[in-house]
Write a protein that holds these residues in place. Structure first.
Motif, PDB file in Angstrom:
ATOM      1  N   ASN A 219       0.791  -1.241   0.000  1.00  0.00           N
ATOM      2  CA  ASN A 219       0.000   0.000   0.000  1.00  0.00           C
ATOM      3  C   ASN A 219       0.821   1.287   0.000  1.00  0.00           C
ATOM      4  OD1 ASN A 219       0.741  -0.240   2.946  1.00  0.00           O
ATOM      5  ND2 ASN A 219      -0.561   1.566   3.096  1.00  0.00           N
ATOM      6  N   GLU A 220       2.137   1.215   0.314  1.00  0.00           N
ATOM      7  CA  GLU A 220       2.911   2.440   0.487  1.00  0.00           C
ATOM      8  C   GLU A 220       4.045   2.562  -0.536  1.00  0.00           C
ATOM      9  OE1 GLU A 220       3.532   5.264   1.495  1.00  0.00           O
ATOM     10  OE2 GLU A 220       2.062   5.700   3.053  1.00  0.00           O
ATOM     11  N   LYS A 221       4.713   3.717  -0.502  1.00  0.00           N
ATOM     12  CA  LYS A 221       5.798   3.977  -1.449  1.00  0.00           C
ATOM     13  C   LYS A 221       6.933   2.964  -1.311  1.00  0.00           C
ATOM     14  CE  LYS A 221       4.917   8.951  -1.428  1.00  0.00           C
ATOM     15  NZ  LYS A 221       5.462  10.278  -1.027  1.00  0.00           N
ATOM     16  N   ASN A 222       7.199   2.506  -0.069  1.00  0.00           N
ATOM     17  CA  ASN A 222       8.294   1.546   0.104  1.00  0.00           C
ATOM     18  C   ASN A 222       7.934   0.163  -0.433  1.00  0.00           C
ATOM     19  OD1 ASN A 222       6.429   1.267   2.253  1.00  0.00           O
ATOM     20  ND2 ASN A 222       7.967   0.381   3.593  1.00  0.00           N
ATOM     21  N   ASN A 238      -6.667   1.252  -0.409  1.00  0.00           N
ATOM     22  CA  ASN A 238      -6.229   2.424   0.343  1.00  0.00           C
ATOM     23  C   ASN A 238      -4.778   2.812   0.038  1.00  0.00           C
ATOM     24  OD1 ASN A 238      -5.982  -0.198   1.997  1.00  0.00           O
ATOM     25  ND2 ASN A 238      -4.504   1.112   3.022  1.00  0.00           N
ATOM     26  N   ALA A 239      -4.198   2.231  -1.000  1.00  0.00           N
ATOM     27  CA  ALA A 239      -2.791   2.501  -1.341  1.00  0.00           C
ATOM     28  C   ALA A 239      -2.604   3.936  -1.840  1.00  0.00           C
ATOM     29  CB  ALA A 239      -2.312   1.522  -2.414  1.00  0.00           C
ATOM     30  N   VAL A 240      -1.375   4.428  -1.688  1.00  0.00           N
ATOM     31  CA  VAL A 240      -1.040   5.740  -2.247  1.00  0.00           C
ATOM     32  C   VAL A 240      -1.045   5.636  -3.770  1.00  0.00           C
ATOM     33  CG1 VAL A 240       0.318   6.441  -0.234  1.00  0.00           C
ATOM     34  CG2 VAL A 240       1.453   5.246  -2.124  1.00  0.00           C
ATOM     35  N   GLU A 241      -1.347   6.758  -4.425  1.00  0.00           N
ATOM     36  CA  GLU A 241      -1.464   6.748  -5.885  1.00  0.00           C
ATOM     37  C   GLU A 241      -0.153   6.364  -6.559  1.00  0.00           C
ATOM     38  OE1 GLU A 241      -4.289   7.007  -7.587  1.00  0.00           O
ATOM     39  OE2 GLU A 241      -5.287   7.116  -5.656  1.00  0.00           O
ATOM     40  N   GLU A 242       0.982   6.733  -5.942  1.00  0.00           N
ATOM     41  CA  GLU A 242       2.287   6.398  -6.535  1.00  0.00           C
ATOM     42  C   GLU A 242       2.467   4.889  -6.663  1.00  0.00           C
ATOM     43  OE1 GLU A 242       3.199  10.156  -4.001  1.00  0.00           O
ATOM     44  OE2 GLU A 242       1.706   8.549  -4.047  1.00  0.00           O
ATOM     45  N   THR A 251      -7.064  -4.254  -5.134  1.00  0.00           N
ATOM     46  CA  THR A 251      -8.007  -4.992  -4.302  1.00  0.00           C
ATOM     47  C   THR A 251      -8.761  -4.039  -3.376  1.00  0.00           C
ATOM     48  OG1 THR A 251      -8.230  -6.896  -2.812  1.00  0.00           O
ATOM     49  CG2 THR A 251      -6.291  -5.500  -2.509  1.00  0.00           C
ATOM     50  N   LYS A 252      -9.496  -4.573  -2.429  1.00  0.00           N
ATOM     51  CA  LYS A 252     -10.223  -3.762  -1.463  1.00  0.00           C
ATOM     52  C   LYS A 252      -9.247  -3.151  -0.453  1.00  0.00           C
ATOM     53  CE  LYS A 252     -14.424  -6.586  -1.829  1.00  0.00           C
ATOM     54  NZ  LYS A 252     -15.432  -7.404  -1.101  1.00  0.00           N
ATOM     55  N   SER A 253      -9.734  -2.307   0.415  1.00  0.00           N
ATOM     56  CA  SER A 253      -8.878  -1.645   1.399  1.00  0.00           C
ATOM     57  C   SER A 253      -8.513  -2.588   2.539  1.00  0.00           C
ATOM     58  CB  SER A 253      -9.599  -0.424   1.983  1.00  0.00           C
ATOM     59  OG  SER A 253     -10.646  -0.844   2.844  1.00  0.00           O
ATOM     60  N   ASN A 254      -7.565  -2.154   3.380  1.00  0.00           N
ATOM     61  CA  ASN A 254      -7.189  -2.976   4.538  1.00  0.00           C
ATOM     62  C   ASN A 254      -8.320  -3.063   5.552  1.00  0.00           C
ATOM     63  OD1 ASN A 254      -6.770  -0.219   5.251  1.00  0.00           O
ATOM     64  ND2 ASN A 254      -5.291  -0.777   6.822  1.00  0.00           N
ATOM     65  N   LEU A 255      -9.209  -2.080   5.558  1.00  0.00           N
ATOM     66  CA  LEU A 255     -10.361  -2.122   6.457  1.00  0.00           C
ATOM     67  C   LEU A 255     -11.381  -3.167   6.001  1.00  0.00           C
ATOM     68  CD1 LEU A 255     -11.556  -0.775   8.991  1.00  0.00           C
ATOM     69  CD2 LEU A 255     -12.685   0.870   7.474  1.00  0.00           C
TER      70      LEU A 255
END
Length: 275
Positions: A219-222, A238-242, A251-255
């Motif tokens: 989900n994140e830049k790293n 819910n991932a960042v657009e980058e 996929t769906k969000s972590n929630l």
């Protein structure tokens, strides 16, 4: 066919309250029964991952944990590192000097402590130590033995100061290390050659697999290096657009148990990638 699933933890596997959902646990259990290797991949140190490893029943042969953004690969069965790329106390001193003129603090960590030279650490340092379940220890750089190694350093401060630092990041930091922002208040700094994708490359060599047989979820830049290399790249809702631009599937969000949803689709598709 997918034979290894690599899963980021915070923002991906666990909910915003750091909990595992029933759907995620059941999907991982099904994947294991299908003979798929599972590797949790995180910026966290290994000790703070153990409760997740045990709750997911991954403390077995054939399952692994990549810690500190690729700095260490642990065998979950032996609980010992298989591979590591490190930084030294000298690196810690060099990076700390680069923060002069900014209201930021530099910390480092291992499996025993969260280290800072500041006698009164800022709020962000204290918060991140709690997230990593480590006690804060005040140290002087000169007291470290030369052979001491660290997986990652953490630049911590307010979102506005982190943003100002990124806009004015020293060229030497970008050229000699691998810095990546992983939260509004945090930049993580690793060995120049280290990232999650590099660690997965080391892991598949040892497993005799090909990158085309890897599914990566993040989900994140790293997580970008991990998704760039994997044969099947999945971004969280819910991932960042980058990160999303590197994904084959969102996929769906972590929630909403996005990890479980993505894995179930994989198993329903005969362990083959889908779109």
């Amino acid at each position: 066919m997918i034979k290894l699933i690599t899963i980021d933890v915070d923002g991906t596997l666990v909910t915003p309250l750091k909990r595992l959902t029933k759907k995620n646990k059941e999907a991982i259990k099904k994947a294991k029964k299908e003979g798929i290797h599972i590797a949790l991949v995180s910026g966290r140190p290994f000790h703070s991952m153990i409760h997740l490893i045990e709750e997911l029943d991954l403390a077995q042969k054939g399952h692994f944990t990549i810690c500190q953004n690729g700095s260490y690969i642990y065998d979950n069965f032996t609980r010992k590192p298989m591979f590591g790329t490190h930084q030294s106390p000298k690196d810690l001193f060099i990076v700390d000097r680069m923060l002069e003129g900014f209201k930021l603090e530099l910390s480092s960590m291992d499996d025993e402590g969260f280290y800072t030279r500041h006698k009164n650490p800022n709020f962000y340092t204290k918060m991140d130590a709690r997230i990593n379940k480590l006690p804060i220890k005040t140290v002087a750089y000169k007291d470290w033995p030369e052979d001491k190694d660290f997986g990652r350093f953490l630049i911590l401060g307010s979102a506005s100061e982190i943003s100002r630092f990124i806009k004015n990041m020293p060229k030497a930091l970008k050229e000699n290390y691998y810095p990546v922002q992983t939260a509004p208040f945090l930049i993580e700094v690793m060995n120049k050659n280290t990232n999650k994708g590099y660690a997965i490359g080391q892991m598949i060599e040892r497993l005799g697999l090909d990158m085309s047989e890897v599914m990566a979820i993040g989900n994140e830049k790293n997580d970008i290096p991990m998704l760039e290399k994997a044969g099947f790249a999945v971004a969280m809702g819910n991932a960042v657009e980058e990160l999303k631009v590197h994904a084959d599937f969102i996929t769906k969000s972590n929630l909403n148990s996005g990890v479980g949803y993505a894995i179930e689709k994989l198993l329903d598709n005969g362990k083959e990638r889908y779109f």
